[in-house]
Design an enzyme around this catalytic site. Structure first.
Site, mmCIF file in Angstrom:
data_model
loop_
_atom_site.group_PDB
_atom_site.id
_atom_site.type_symbol
_atom_site.label_atom_id
_atom_site.label_comp_id
_atom_site.label_asym_id
_atom_site.label_seq_id
_atom_site.Cartn_x
_atom_site.Cartn_y
_atom_site.Cartn_z
ATOM 1 N N VAL A 309 -16.978 8.656 -11.016
ATOM 2 C CA VAL A 309 -17.398 8.491 -9.686
ATOM 3 C C VAL A 309 -16.134 8.540 -8.705
ATOM 4 C CG1 VAL A 309 -19.779 7.478 -10.209
ATOM 5 C CG2 VAL A 309 -17.688 5.858 -9.501
ATOM 6 N N TYR A 317 -9.401 -4.525 5.388
ATOM 7 C CA TYR A 317 -8.309 -4.813 5.708
ATOM 8 C C TYR A 317 -8.063 -5.720 6.938
ATOM 9 C CZ TYR A 317 -5.820 -1.204 2.793
ATOM 10 O OH TYR A 317 -5.617 -0.633 1.939
ATOM 11 N N CYS A 524 16.512 3.628 13.962
ATOM 12 C CA CYS A 524 16.965 3.877 15.252
ATOM 13 C C CYS A 524 15.926 4.991 15.591
ATOM 14 C CB CYS A 524 18.056 4.554 15.300
ATOM 15 S SG CYS A 524 19.446 3.262 15.247
#
Length: 660
Positions: A309, A317, A524
């Site tokens: 499956v 979460y 950066c």
């Protein structure tokens, strides 16, 4: 001097006397019971605790553990793995399927396989094989490198013949002759290797090599279901899916195998509807469709024994237990197992055929919880919220107007003054651009504008049904917390697909988090930030995180949780920030031990990945210093210090070193 401009009342900014902040307040704020149960909680000291064996066994104070790691010279950021959580997740998955099989009187069995793509790191795979052995947990691979890992990690020689037959090695992905030949030869060692066909052309190669070697293959086919998945990975099904065969192609595969007299080799049907499937109804629909395909293939003479499956078992979460967004799910592991077993049994009973062995590839649900990323805050950038203590009568008109606006803000009058504050700030910038306002005056005007926003926010922060314009004030007042981390290296899914992970302080949770902030990493890059956070009850993500004020000379640690799947292997070297330090923690009745320590990348190691030689770089710099010495641009002690720093840096961690 008029009293109107002599002073400013800042009483509203003073600390009020709120109700004492409690651990329960932190639990609610960060939703830890929703996403963390049964592994993570908060103790009375206000520290996060980890219970690697769930509701059994001992627990660890995460803050104390991090402090102990730093005293061992293990710097932050550090990824902490808890192999016992891995073992517990495996046990829970198998227990859920065992209960479902018993409940529905399913006459077959369940076999799990872990998809290595979720996390290929050696120590994790070794721990997974170790803890999965009692359950005959197998592995799934999707490439030749992953096949190499699986063959060297799994031990095909089991205690009994029964175990040997039940431990699976599923081979997915695109395959060349070398891949197929290696997989077939592995069966000679006792591996229960199954080649899952992704393209019809693979069948001819399998037939040729199996005939040459005299090894009977076990073949699977991967079906493209019409059932639509959900969320980010919803396109894993359907005619436009990347992998799998259409129904017509599956029937062509059957005919091809018949022509090779190898139809009995077709033993597995596989499908995958995507990762992190948030809705149980989608899973049920997919199982129903796949079960019917299984029944029909059996009816035309296929020797199917397995129904794989795939993955899709989601992780909660945000802890909301809903399917309102991709960060949660509206079912638990037991619901998942029940529906799979029930749907397959019903289809097979109606067709009066034997049920298959059920196989699942639940990588995310097994691996996510065991990984916790800890990082420290380097500093913060916060708007000035306190107005100037004194406003002189002869101040510029725009400054006096802003102060009057500030003074007028109250609970009964704040909408109009807020509009005035915005207008006056814009006028101040315009006046500055045309040299009618000094830099110092512009700074005082902006300070008053921030103070207006802060005063207004104190009024509206607990109100409901405020308009979007006023809601924007909260964003204006958000602080920036600079973290010792690279989002691109350690949380690439957040950057790439806006995946949410639970993030919270691991200590000071018995204090009220009075700051609202976003997190900016070391790179950066403007994308190197975390500005979306989980929100209780499945609401839209928050654009701030509740944080505590930083204290001088005191570390402030944050944790990112449920990062054990995909994040480690998918990270990149943006700005050349490398892999973090990794520790494996094993608990015992008296505490814990560091089972494994994998030191993070040094600067030399990441430079090597971009084809730089540390020795050559050092030699180039040495020549540059010699030239500078000849021209008397640098002293000998300075050149020596520069070269020593350079050489030492090459062997150091790529992240910033904050002394413990």
């Amino acid at each position: 001097m008029s009293q109107l401009f002599s002073s400013v009342n800042t009483d509203h900014l003073a600390a009020s006397t709120p109700e004492k902040w409690t651990i329960e307040d932190s639990e609610q704020t960060y939703q830890i019971e929703g996403w963390g149960d049964p592994y993570f909680s908060i103790n009375r000291a206000g520290h996060i605790t980890v219970s690697p064996q769930g509701d059994r066994g001992t627990s660890l104070d995460l803050y104390e553990l991090v402090e102990a790691l730093r005293k061992r010279n293990i710097g932050l950021p550090v990824l902490i793995r808890f192999p016992e959580i891995l073992a517990d997740r495996i046990e829970r998955l198998y227990a859920c399927f065992d209960r479902a099989i018993s409940r529905y009187n399913y006459p077959g069995t369940y076999r799990g396989v872990f998809p290595i793509k979720c996390n290929q790191h050696r120590h994790l795979v070794e721990a997974l094989v170790k803890h999965g052995k009692p359950h005959q947990l197998g592995l799934e691979v999707g490439s030749k490198p992953e096949l190499m890992i699986a063959l060297a990690s799994l031990n095909p020689i089991q205690i009994s013949k029964q175990e040997e037959e039940e431990s699976l090695l599923i081979c997915n992905g695109y395959k060349d002759r070398e891949y197929i030949e290696t997989a077939l030869l592995s069966r000679r060692l006792g591996y229960q290797t199954i080649l899952v066909v992704e393209q019809l052309e693979e069948l001819q190669i399998i037939q040729e090599i199996s005939s040459e070697l005299g090894i009977k293959p076990v073949i699977g086919v991967r079906a493209k279901l019409s059932t639509k998945g959900t969320g980010r990975w919803g396109t894993s099904t359907g005619d436009r899916a990347k992998f799998g065969l259409t129904i017509w192609q599956i029937l062509q595969a059957v005919e091809t195998l018949k022509s090779y007299h190898q139809l009995d080799s077709l033993q597995l049907l596989h499908f995958h509807i995507g990762s992190q499937v948030s809705s149980i109804s989608v899973i049920k629909e997919a199982i129903r469709e796949a079960a019917q395909i299984y029944v029909e293939l059996t009816a035309i003479g296929s020797n199917l024994n397995y129904l794989d499956v795939g993955g899709g078992l989601a992780v909660d979460y945000d802890g909301s237990k809903t399917n309102k967004n991709n960060a949660s799910k509206n079912y638990n592991m037991q619901n998942y197992a029940n529906d799979i077993v029930a749907e397959i049994k019903e289809a097979c009973d109606q067709a009066e055929i034997n049920v298959p062995t059920i196989v699942s590839e639940s990588g995310r649900a097994i691996a996510s919880h065991q990984g916790v990323l800890i990082f420290d805050v380097l500093g913060s950038n916060e708007p000035p919220l306190t107005p100037p203590p004194v406003i002189e009568a002869e101040e510029h008109l725009i400054i006096r107007n802003l102060w009057e606006t500030y003074a007028l803000i109250n609970e009964n009058n704040y909408q109009e003054p807020y509009h005035d504050a915005i207008q006056f700030k814009q006028e101040a910038i315009s006046l500055f651009n045309f040299s009618y306002l000094s830099l110092q005056e512009r700074a005082r005007a902006e300070q008053l504008y921030w103070a207006c926003c802060a005063k207004l926010f104190e009024i509206i922060k607990h109100q409901e049904n405020i308009n979007d314009e006023l809601k924007e004030i909260a964003n204006i007042l958000t602080s920036i917390y600079y973290i010792n981390l690279s989002v691109f290296q350690s949380a690439p899914d957040h950057w790439a697909i806006e995946q949410l992970f639970p993030i919270m302080p691991i200590h000071r949770l018995n204090e009220q988090p009075s700051k609202r902030g976003i997190l900016a990493d070391l790179t950066c890059d403007s994308d190197g930030k975390i500005s979306q956070f989980i929100n209780p009850k499945g609401q839209q993500p928050k654009d701030f995180l509740e944080l505590h004020p930083l204290e001088k000379k005191q570390p402030y640690y944050l944790g990112m949780f449920l990062v054990g799947a995909y994040q480690e292997i998918m990270g990149n070297l943006h700005n050349l920030f490398g892999d973090t330090n990794v520790v494996h923690i094993q608990t015992h009745p008296k505490g814990y031990q560091i089972e494994q320590f994998v030191r993070g990348d040094t600067i030399t190691e990441v430079l090597a990945q971009t084809q730089y030689s540390a020795e050559e770089l050092l030699e180039n710099l040495r020549r540059h210093t010699e030239q500078a010495l000849e021209r008397k641009l640098i002293s000998l002690p300075e050149s020596r210090r520069l070269l020593q720093n350079y050489e030492r840096s090459l062997s150091n961690y790529t992240y910033l070193n904050q002394e413990p």
